[in-house]
Design an enzyme around this catalytic site. Structure first.
Site, PDB file in Angstrom:
ATOM      1  N   LYS A  51       1.457  -0.717   0.468  1.00 28.03           N
ATOM      2  CA  LYS A  51       0.011   0.195  -0.299  1.00 28.03           C
ATOM      3  C   LYS A  51       0.633   1.541   0.055  1.00 28.03           C
ATOM      4  O   LYS A  51       0.920   2.474  -0.322  1.00 28.03           O
ATOM      5  CB  LYS A  51      -0.808  -0.331   1.059  1.00 28.03           C
ATOM      6  CG  LYS A  51      -2.112  -0.679   1.059  1.00 28.03           C
ATOM      7  CD  LYS A  51      -3.276  -1.035   2.797  1.00 28.03           C
ATOM      8  CE  LYS A  51      -3.913  -2.230   2.002  1.00 28.03           C
ATOM      9  NZ  LYS A  51      -4.452  -2.196   3.457  1.00 28.03           N
ATOM     10  N   GLN A  95      -5.250  -0.552   9.704  1.00 30.68           N
ATOM     11  CA  GLN A  95      -4.796  -2.942   8.970  1.00 30.68           C
ATOM     12  C   GLN A  95      -5.268  -3.747  10.133  1.00 30.68           C
ATOM     13  O   GLN A  95      -4.975  -3.312  11.651  1.00 30.68           O
ATOM     14  CB  GLN A  95      -3.394  -2.709   8.562  1.00 30.68           C
ATOM     15  CG  GLN A  95      -3.287  -4.480   7.785  1.00 30.68           C
ATOM     16  CD  GLN A  95      -3.611  -3.702   6.316  1.00 30.68           C
ATOM     17  OE1 GLN A  95      -3.702  -3.035   6.123  1.00 30.68           O
ATOM     18  NE2 GLN A  95      -4.082  -5.227   5.975  1.00 30.68           N
ATOM     19  N   ASP A 118     -11.007   2.897   3.625  1.00 31.34           N
ATOM     20  CA  ASP A 118     -11.378   1.235   3.931  1.00 31.34           C
ATOM     21  C   ASP A 118     -13.368   1.134   3.443  1.00 31.34           C
ATOM     22  O   ASP A 118     -13.788   0.347   3.163  1.00 31.34           O
ATOM     23  CB  ASP A 118     -11.094   0.815   5.059  1.00 31.34           C
ATOM     24  CG  ASP A 118     -10.388   0.019   5.254  1.00 31.34           C
ATOM     25  OD1 ASP A 118     -10.067  -0.405   3.574  1.00 31.34           O
ATOM     26  OD2 ASP A 118      -9.475  -0.010   6.727  1.00 31.34           O
TER      27      ASP A 118
HETATM   28  N1  GUN Z   1      -6.835  -6.727   6.220  1.00 34.22           N
HETATM   29  C1  GUN Z   1      -7.141  -7.586   4.862  1.00 34.22           C
HETATM   30  N2  GUN Z   1      -8.271  -6.754   3.924  1.00 34.22           N
HETATM   31  C2  GUN Z   1      -8.062  -5.136   4.306  1.00 34.22           C
HETATM   32  C3  GUN Z   1      -8.340  -4.018   4.063  1.00 34.22           C
HETATM   33  O1  GUN Z   1      -8.879  -3.809   2.603  1.00 34.22           O
HETATM   34  N3  GUN Z   1      -7.995  -3.156   5.133  1.00 34.22           N
HETATM   35  C4  GUN Z   1      -7.817  -3.016   5.830  1.00 34.22           C
HETATM   36  N4  GUN Z   1      -7.909  -2.241   6.370  1.00 34.22           N
HETATM   37  N5  GUN Z   1      -7.634  -4.442   6.686  1.00 34.22           N
HETATM   38  C5  GUN Z   1      -7.596  -5.249   5.884  1.00 34.22           C
END
Ligand code: GUN
Length: 278
Positions: A51, A95, A118
């Site tokens: 990311k 996350q 998100d």
């Molecule tokens: N963990 C796995 N996928 C995601 C996601 O799309 N966003 C976040 N914040 N954590 C994750």
């Protein structure tokens, strides 16, 4: 037709990069993304690194704030409040998964809805399900963009979604309802999974069971979107048995290289959209 998520994600990133360059020229400002990473769960470390790298490549100012897995919930809530009030932060992402002593609900609720890249905050979830303007979760948005590559007009199509998670199944259902699909969500307690899947013009597998969907589960000329990421003997496979299904259908996403790359590209898009909305 193989729906090439790698290629589509690269095109989307290119568009985002161009737009950010224009904005920077005009305003000398650029979007900022703050990612909070707690603990040492290996997949999370990899996702967050990706990311950060992708953000920087398109001109998003990205910071990763790391904490040990023993960190107090109150410390994270204070950090979120600080980021909520920081004008140079356009988007905040915590996350998941979180350590057991930290409440996911409290953390998600603490993020300012307008910075919730998100799309997990109840305000965004509610707005999406009411058909109002909302930040759309990244993977569901990526799925929709890929479906649209195979079929522009989704009106009246029967979409079947395997999996009812808040992360994927439920928001995908909302997005496809907005596109005038007839939507079914099926899950582990569904009586006859196979016969439900056979009805699908669009089948989305988001359940986390390796190679669950077999060749005789799918309708001829349907569109198959595989959200699964499963490790089988050191190989990454989806929820769909790709080899059995690929020659029967109109379009299918591979794993890897399908939905996965689109998820991060959509995160960049959400971050840019949050910046623009401010
Ligand atoms: N963990 C796995 N996928 C995601 C996601 O799309 N966003 C976040 N914040 N954590 C994750």
């Amino acid at each position: 037709m193989i729906l090439d998520g790698k290629k589509e994600a690269a095109l989307l990133r290119e568009e985002i990069k161009k737009e950010i360059l224009e904005i920077k020229k005009k305003t000398n400002q650029s979007p900022g993304l703050s990612v909070i990473l707690i603990g040492d769960f290996a997949p999370s470390q990899i996702y967050v690194k990706n990311k950060e790298k992708n953000s920087k490549e398109v001109g998003i100012t990205s910071e990763v704030i790391k904490y040990s897995k023993e960190v107090k919930e109150s410390e994270i809530l204070e950090k979120i409040e600080e980021l909520n009030n920081n004008n140079s932060v356009s988007g905040i992402l915590v996350q998941l998964p979180l350590p057991a002593h930290i409440s996911k609900e409290k953390i998600i609720n603490a993020i300012k809805p307008s910075k919730d890249v998100d799309g997990f905050h109840p305000m965004n979830v509610g707005n999406l399900s009411s058909g109002y303007k909302a930040i759309i979760p990244c993977t569901p948005l990526g799925c929709l963009l890929l479906i649209k590559k195979a079929e522009k007009n989704l009106t009246g199509k029967h979409a079947v979604i395997i999996g009812r998670s808040n992360l994927n199944g439920k928001p995908i259902a909302q997005l496809l309802l907005k596109e005038d699909c007839t939507v079914s969500i099926v899950h582990s307690k569904t009586k006859d999974l196979k016969s439900e899947c056979q009805k699908a013009d669009i089948l989305i597998a988001a359940v986390g069971v390796a190679n669950l969907v077999k060749g005789d589960w799918v309708k001829k000329d349907s569109i198959i979107i595989d959200v699964g990421i499963n490790k089988v003997a050191d190989k990454i496979v989806g929820d769909v048995d790709f080899e059995q299904v690929k020659n029967k259908v109109k379009a299918i996403t591979p794993v890897p290289g399908g939905v996965g790359p689109m998820t991060i590209a959509c995160l960049l898009k959400n971050t840019l959209d949050c910046f623009k909305a401010r």
